[in-house]
Scaffold this motif. Structure first.
Motif, mmCIF file in Angstrom:
data_model
loop_
_atom_site.group_PDB
_atom_site.id
_atom_site.type_symbol
_atom_site.label_atom_id
_atom_site.label_comp_id
_atom_site.label_asym_id
_atom_site.label_seq_id
_atom_site.Cartn_x
_atom_site.Cartn_y
_atom_site.Cartn_z
ATOM 1 N N ILE A 486 -21.853 -10.562 0.836
ATOM 2 C CA ILE A 486 -22.388 -10.186 -0.470
ATOM 3 C C ILE A 486 -22.163 -11.302 -1.486
ATOM 4 O O ILE A 486 -23.061 -11.686 -2.248
ATOM 5 C CB ILE A 486 -21.732 -8.885 -0.966
ATOM 6 C CG1 ILE A 486 -22.173 -7.705 -0.100
ATOM 7 C CG2 ILE A 486 -22.072 -8.628 -2.423
ATOM 8 C CD1 ILE A 486 -23.596 -7.262 -0.310
ATOM 9 N N LEU A 487 -20.947 -11.855 -1.503
ATOM 10 C CA LEU A 487 -20.636 -12.911 -2.464
ATOM 11 C C LEU A 487 -21.367 -14.212 -2.139
ATOM 12 O O LEU A 487 -21.775 -14.944 -3.050
ATOM 13 C CB LEU A 487 -19.130 -13.143 -2.518
ATOM 14 C CG LEU A 487 -18.377 -12.211 -3.463
ATOM 15 C CD1 LEU A 487 -16.877 -12.344 -3.276
ATOM 16 C CD2 LEU A 487 -18.753 -12.482 -4.911
ATOM 17 N N ALA A 488 -21.535 -14.507 -0.862
ATOM 18 C CA ALA A 488 -22.262 -15.726 -0.489
ATOM 19 C C ALA A 488 -23.690 -15.672 -1.025
ATOM 20 O O ALA A 488 -24.200 -16.650 -1.584
ATOM 21 C CB ALA A 488 -22.263 -15.896 1.025
ATOM 22 N N GLY A 489 -24.339 -14.524 -0.859
ATOM 23 C CA GLY A 489 -25.699 -14.380 -1.379
ATOM 24 C C GLY A 489 -25.749 -14.456 -2.887
ATOM 25 O O GLY A 489 -26.638 -15.102 -3.465
ATOM 26 N N ARG A 490 -24.799 -13.819 -3.520
ATOM 27 C CA ARG A 490 -24.749 -13.821 -4.985
ATOM 28 C C ARG A 490 -24.531 -15.227 -5.527
ATOM 29 O O ARG A 490 -25.149 -15.635 -6.511
ATOM 30 C CB ARG A 490 -23.631 -12.884 -5.438
ATOM 31 C CG ARG A 490 -23.578 -12.638 -6.930
ATOM 32 C CD ARG A 490 -22.449 -11.675 -7.263
ATOM 33 N NE ARG A 490 -22.440 -11.356 -8.667
ATOM 34 C CZ ARG A 490 -23.135 -10.371 -9.228
ATOM 35 N NH1 ARG A 490 -23.915 -9.614 -8.479
ATOM 36 N NH2 ARG A 490 -23.074 -10.140 -10.524
ATOM 37 N N ARG A 491 -23.669 -15.991 -4.880
ATOM 38 C CA ARG A 491 -23.370 -17.346 -5.341
ATOM 39 C C ARG A 491 -24.532 -18.299 -5.055
ATOM 40 O O ARG A 491 -24.747 -19.254 -5.789
ATOM 41 C CB ARG A 491 -22.064 -17.833 -4.698
ATOM 42 C CG ARG A 491 -20.843 -17.058 -5.198
ATOM 43 C CD ARG A 491 -19.607 -17.351 -4.357
ATOM 44 N NE ARG A 491 -19.092 -18.672 -4.598
ATOM 45 C CZ ARG A 491 -18.223 -18.995 -5.566
ATOM 46 N NH1 ARG A 491 -17.802 -18.070 -6.418
ATOM 47 N NH2 ARG A 491 -17.782 -20.225 -5.689
ATOM 48 N N ARG A 492 -25.290 -18.050 -3.993
ATOM 49 C CA ARG A 492 -26.501 -18.832 -3.759
ATOM 50 C C ARG A 492 -27.514 -18.572 -4.874
ATOM 51 O O ARG A 492 -28.150 -19.488 -5.382
ATOM 52 C CB ARG A 492 -27.115 -18.473 -2.401
ATOM 53 C CG ARG A 492 -26.383 -19.062 -1.214
ATOM 54 C CD ARG A 492 -27.163 -18.868 0.078
ATOM 55 N NE ARG A 492 -26.492 -19.561 1.175
ATOM 56 C CZ ARG A 492 -25.671 -18.990 2.042
ATOM 57 N NH1 ARG A 492 -25.427 -17.688 1.952
ATOM 58 N NH2 ARG A 492 -25.086 -19.693 2.991
ATOM 59 N N TYR A 493 -27.657 -17.315 -5.222
ATOM 60 C CA TYR A 493 -28.628 -16.932 -6.246
ATOM 61 C C TYR A 493 -28.247 -17.496 -7.611
ATOM 62 O O TYR A 493 -29.105 -17.886 -8.395
ATOM 63 C CB TYR A 493 -28.715 -15.408 -6.305
ATOM 64 C CG TYR A 493 -29.729 -14.869 -7.284
ATOM 65 C CD1 TYR A 493 -31.070 -14.764 -6.936
ATOM 66 C CD2 TYR A 493 -29.341 -14.455 -8.559
ATOM 67 C CE1 TYR A 493 -32.007 -14.264 -7.832
ATOM 68 C CE2 TYR A 493 -30.267 -13.960 -9.460
ATOM 69 C CZ TYR A 493 -31.599 -13.862 -9.093
ATOM 70 O OH TYR A 493 -32.520 -13.366 -9.991
ATOM 71 N N ASN A 494 -26.963 -17.549 -7.892
ATOM 72 C CA ASN A 494 -26.473 -17.974 -9.204
ATOM 73 C C ASN A 494 -26.009 -19.421 -9.230
ATOM 74 O O ASN A 494 -24.992 -19.748 -9.840
ATOM 75 C CB ASN A 494 -25.335 -17.051 -9.660
ATOM 76 C CG ASN A 494 -25.826 -15.666 -10.004
ATOM 77 O OD1 ASN A 494 -26.861 -15.500 -10.642
ATOM 78 N ND2 ASN A 494 -25.086 -14.651 -9.578
ATOM 79 N N GLY A 495 -26.730 -20.307 -8.558
ATOM 80 C CA GLY A 495 -26.443 -21.732 -8.717
ATOM 81 C C GLY A 495 -25.754 -22.412 -7.568
ATOM 82 O O GLY A 495 -25.278 -23.537 -7.712
ATOM 83 N N HIS A 496 -25.673 -21.745 -6.414
ATOM 84 C CA HIS A 496 -25.080 -22.377 -5.241
ATOM 85 C C HIS A 496 -23.669 -22.908 -5.512
ATOM 86 O O HIS A 496 -23.347 -24.060 -5.206
ATOM 87 C CB HIS A 496 -25.977 -23.504 -4.715
ATOM 88 C CG HIS A 496 -27.140 -22.996 -3.922
ATOM 89 N ND1 HIS A 496 -28.313 -22.605 -4.510
ATOM 90 C CD2 HIS A 496 -27.316 -22.786 -2.588
ATOM 91 C CE1 HIS A 496 -29.159 -22.198 -3.595
ATOM 92 N NE2 HIS A 496 -28.587 -22.289 -2.422
ATOM 93 N N LYS A 497 -22.822 -22.073 -6.081
ATOM 94 C CA LYS A 497 -21.421 -22.458 -6.221
ATOM 95 C C LYS A 497 -20.802 -22.561 -4.830
ATOM 96 O O LYS A 497 -21.126 -21.762 -3.942
ATOM 97 C CB LYS A 497 -20.676 -21.430 -7.075
ATOM 98 C CG LYS A 497 -21.111 -21.427 -8.526
ATOM 99 C CD LYS A 497 -20.220 -20.544 -9.386
ATOM 100 C CE LYS A 497 -20.416 -19.072 -9.089
ATOM 101 N NZ LYS A 497 -19.634 -18.222 -10.017
ATOM 102 N N PRO A 498 -19.921 -23.545 -4.607
ATOM 103 C CA PRO A 498 -19.365 -23.753 -3.262
ATOM 104 C C PRO A 498 -18.796 -22.468 -2.660
ATOM 105 O O PRO A 498 -18.002 -21.763 -3.276
ATOM 106 C CB PRO A 498 -18.258 -24.783 -3.507
ATOM 107 C CG PRO A 498 -18.743 -25.562 -4.682
ATOM 108 C CD PRO A 498 -19.440 -24.563 -5.563
ATOM 109 N N THR A 499 -19.241 -22.176 -1.453
ATOM 110 C CA THR A 499 -18.811 -20.991 -0.713
ATOM 111 C C THR A 499 -18.516 -21.436 0.710
ATOM 112 O O THR A 499 -19.433 -21.769 1.464
ATOM 113 C CB THR A 499 -19.913 -19.913 -0.728
ATOM 114 O OG1 THR A 499 -20.237 -19.587 -2.081
ATOM 115 C CG2 THR A 499 -19.459 -18.660 0.000
ATOM 116 N N ILE A 500 -17.241 -21.460 1.065
ATOM 117 C CA ILE A 500 -16.808 -22.036 2.341
ATOM 118 C C ILE A 500 -16.642 -20.935 3.378
ATOM 119 O O ILE A 500 -15.823 -20.035 3.230
ATOM 120 C CB ILE A 500 -15.483 -22.803 2.178
ATOM 121 C CG1 ILE A 500 -15.643 -23.915 1.132
ATOM 122 C CG2 ILE A 500 -15.036 -23.388 3.514
ATOM 123 C CD1 ILE A 500 -14.343 -24.608 0.783
#
Length: 641
Positions: A486-500
């Motif tokens: 869920i957070l990976a998708g959200r962070r992609r949508y909101n600017g691609h913040k690094p998600t390891i």
């Protein structure tokens, strides 16, 4: 005489020395045998039991050349953001052809869902932050299902029957007024079913197949809405109103289409025709879908996918008290450091038992986790070595710490940890805390008094962790569970913040052999294997993985800005201008197809073997093409969360 005496004395001394030597040798052999018996046999997992100690500014792992530095080293990239992220942005607005809800919603057609908490939440007695995340996905899919059926959605009911006994309703976690108003043009939403004649109605209950497509909903759910099931029919069928009224209800359900049809009823029922006419007006077409996890296909048309994004990233907003407390926690992390890493740590006993993995704890671990594993009656025997080779075992806290250090995060980095009960507690966390002593959680950042309004409600506590993780500069997980997706998708949508996300399949051998290599070789290997697992744009091909993890339809690329940076200012033609912005879903990059990524398994996604199937047309499992599959999904096709 003298020579003979000498030989006699030497022979006598040898005769006394031999037994002594034999006795000493026997004792040594016995001691060796005892130590050999007591010493654990070497396995692939013994590296997991090596604890780190700090020595002269260097962290050592065992007696080897593997010496972990306290700094992250100098890298050719910014560890806190992606250079390419500025060329991608969330785009979820409806197209001009997407008709507003007011024009397509059929009056008096209602859809209800009940969210499912999952086995892990039903079985364990300690807080698990994964409780909230299946709920987010199910609410999102419920809105889309209502749109497909042209139905009015009743605000979803949250799972209150799990072990947690969390009595929170939707409006105590989410801003219900915002939810309804923000989606008003997409789907009509009401807080509860309307009353008829002062009575509270209970809808017809059924379950839909897994990964049910739009066509699947129209063929399986819509007929039940058209049949106009209602509580009134069920009450008449089982209540004390008598046989005559039962017949009345039966004929109403299947035969009555007008007033004249009453004359076709049996003589014993004609006397109740006035009651029949009044009852007809009480019939209400409403269906409630239960066990709603993974009940909507990933393969929907573009407008429905964008609706998913509008729900997930815009309409679902936490209540003010949750947001305010979450912002307070984020502020306290920012006061300590400009940047911080959030770690979602899945290392609960249930999680490890379900995975079937072994972490070097000997017979005690095998017995403890084996007893928990028996809760899932249909799980096959585990093969720990194969699980780790295939990358299906969650990383240990120590392994997460080593991975982060290799990726450039030094000892001074601040880490926020969201986790449930960690197996063996502080003993397991100790190596991670040595690597990253600036170690925080909501319990260390806030007082008991501040957390008291949330502490008795597991879903609200999970919401706090969600907010802190979402706001982090870098998000990392030790497996790819529900929260991570869920957070990976959200962070992609909101600017691609690094998600390891750990490439566990490749990292496994590095962790296994690290005592036989230098730190430089280990770190180089980690950085190589983690390419494609860092949250960069276009890491995942459109359509790969769950949509909530990879919402490619809702991510657009600014082609013009990207070309200006890569090629410098140049004059663009008309064709180029018309294509300066495009959906990422229209782009396919074969180089970013990560075949190394494992299919994870998670107890939260595993159906409760004792749960009732409920009433419905179909209780099997549907694939995206609506073919029949078993209700029990393969473990390799699940994780989650």
């Amino acid at each position: 005489m003298g020579v003979t005496a000498f030989h006699r004395r030497r022979h006598h001394s040898h005769s006394r020395l031999i037994p002594a030597i034999s006795a000493v040798s026997g004792a040594l052999l016995l001691l060796f045998a005892v130590f050999s018996f007591l010493a654990p046999s070497p396995t692939d997992h013994e590296h997991l039991r090596q604890h780190l100690v700090l020595n002269n500014g260097v962290v050592n792992a065992g007696v080897s050349a593997f010496r972990v530095p306290t700094s992250g080293g100098r890298l050719d990239r910014d560890i806190w953001k992606s250079k390419r992220a500025k060329f991608y942005y969330g785009c979820s607005n409806a197209s001009k052809t997407f008709v507003e809800a007011q024009s397509i919603t059929v009056p008096k057609r209602y859809l209800l869902i009940v969210t499912s908490g999952g086995l892990n939440q039903q079985r364990t007695g300690l807080f698990d932050p994964n409780l909230l995340y299946p709920t987010l996905e199910q609410i999102t899919d419920a809105v889309v299902a209502a749109r497909i059926l042209n139905a009015t959605l009743v605000v979803p009911k949250l799972d209150q029957k799990s072990f947690w006994k969390d009595a929170s309703n939707f409006s105590e976690i989410f801003d219900v007024e915002w939810f309804i108003s923000h989606l008003a043009k997409d789907v009509k939403i009401i807080k509860e079913l309307p009353r008829r004649g002062g009575k509270i109605w209970t809808p017809y209950t059924m379950r839909v197949p897994r990964k049910c497509s739009a066509k699947c909903y129209q063929s399986r759910v819509l007929p039940n809405l058209l049949k106009k099931h209602s509580l009134w029919v069920d009450m008449v069928r089982t209540g004390s109103m008598g046989r005559v009224v039962f017949e009345l209800a039966f004929y109403m359900k299947f035969h009555i289409t007008g007033f004249a049809d009453i004359l076709l009823l049996p003589a014993s029922v004609q006397m109740h025709k006035a009651f029949c006419l009044g009852a007809r007006s009480l019939l209400i077409p409403a269906v409630q879908l239960t066990k709603f996890d993974y009940r909507l296909s990933n393969k929907l048309d573009k407008d429905l996918q964008k609706l998913r994004c509008r729900v997930n990233y815009h309409a679902l907003k936490f209540t003010d008290p949750i947001i305010e407390m979450g912002e307070r926690l984020v502020h306290r992390m920012r006061m300590r450091s400009k940047h911080y890493v959030a770690l979602h740590l899945r290392f609960e006993p249930d999680m490890l038992a379900f995975s079937g993995c072994y972490y070097g704890g000997g017979d005690k671990e095998r017995i403890e986790l084996g007893a928990i594993r028996k809760r899932w009656k249909t799980l096959h025997g585990s093969n720990p070595d194969r699980g780790r080779r295939q990358g299906k075992c969650p990383l240990t806290p120590e392994e997460v710490g080593l991975m982060l250090r290799a990726l450039g995060y030094g000892k001074d980095v601040h880490i926020y940890v969201a986790s449930g009960e960690v197996y063996r507690g502080e003993e397991t966390l100790a190596p991670l805390k040595v690597l990253f002593p600036n170690f925080y959680s909501k319990d260390t950042l806030a007082s008991k008094e501040e957390l008291e309004p949330f502490a008795a409600f597991s879903s609200r506590m999970a919401a706090l962790d969600f907010l802190v993780c979402d706001e982090s500069d870098v998000f990392v997980t030790n497996n790819n569970g529900n929260m991570a997706k869920i957070l990976a998708g959200r962070r992609r949508y909101n600017g691609h913040k690094p998600t390891i996300r750990p490439n566990a399949k490749k990292l496994y051998r590095l962790f296994l052999n690290r005592v036989n290599m230098t730190w430089e070789a280990f770190a180089s290997g980690v950085r190589t294997y983690q390419r494609g697992f860092m949250g960069e744009p276009m890491e995942l091909r459109p359509g790969r993985g769950a949509f909530h993890e990879n919402p490619a339809t809702c991510v657009c690329e600014d082609i013009e800005a990207k070309e200006k940076m890569e090629l410098g200012p140049r004059k663009l033609g008309k064709d180029a201008e018309s294509a300066t912005r495009k959906d990422v879903s229209e782009v396919v990059d074969d180089q970013n197809d990560n075949d190394d990524e494992p299919e994870w398994s998670d107890p939260d996604d595993y159906d409760d073997q004792n749960a009732p199937l409920g009433k419905g047309l179909f209780n099997g499992t549907g694939s995206d093409d609506d073919t029949f599959l078993s209700e029990e999904p393969e473990l390799e096709d699940m994780l989650s969360d």
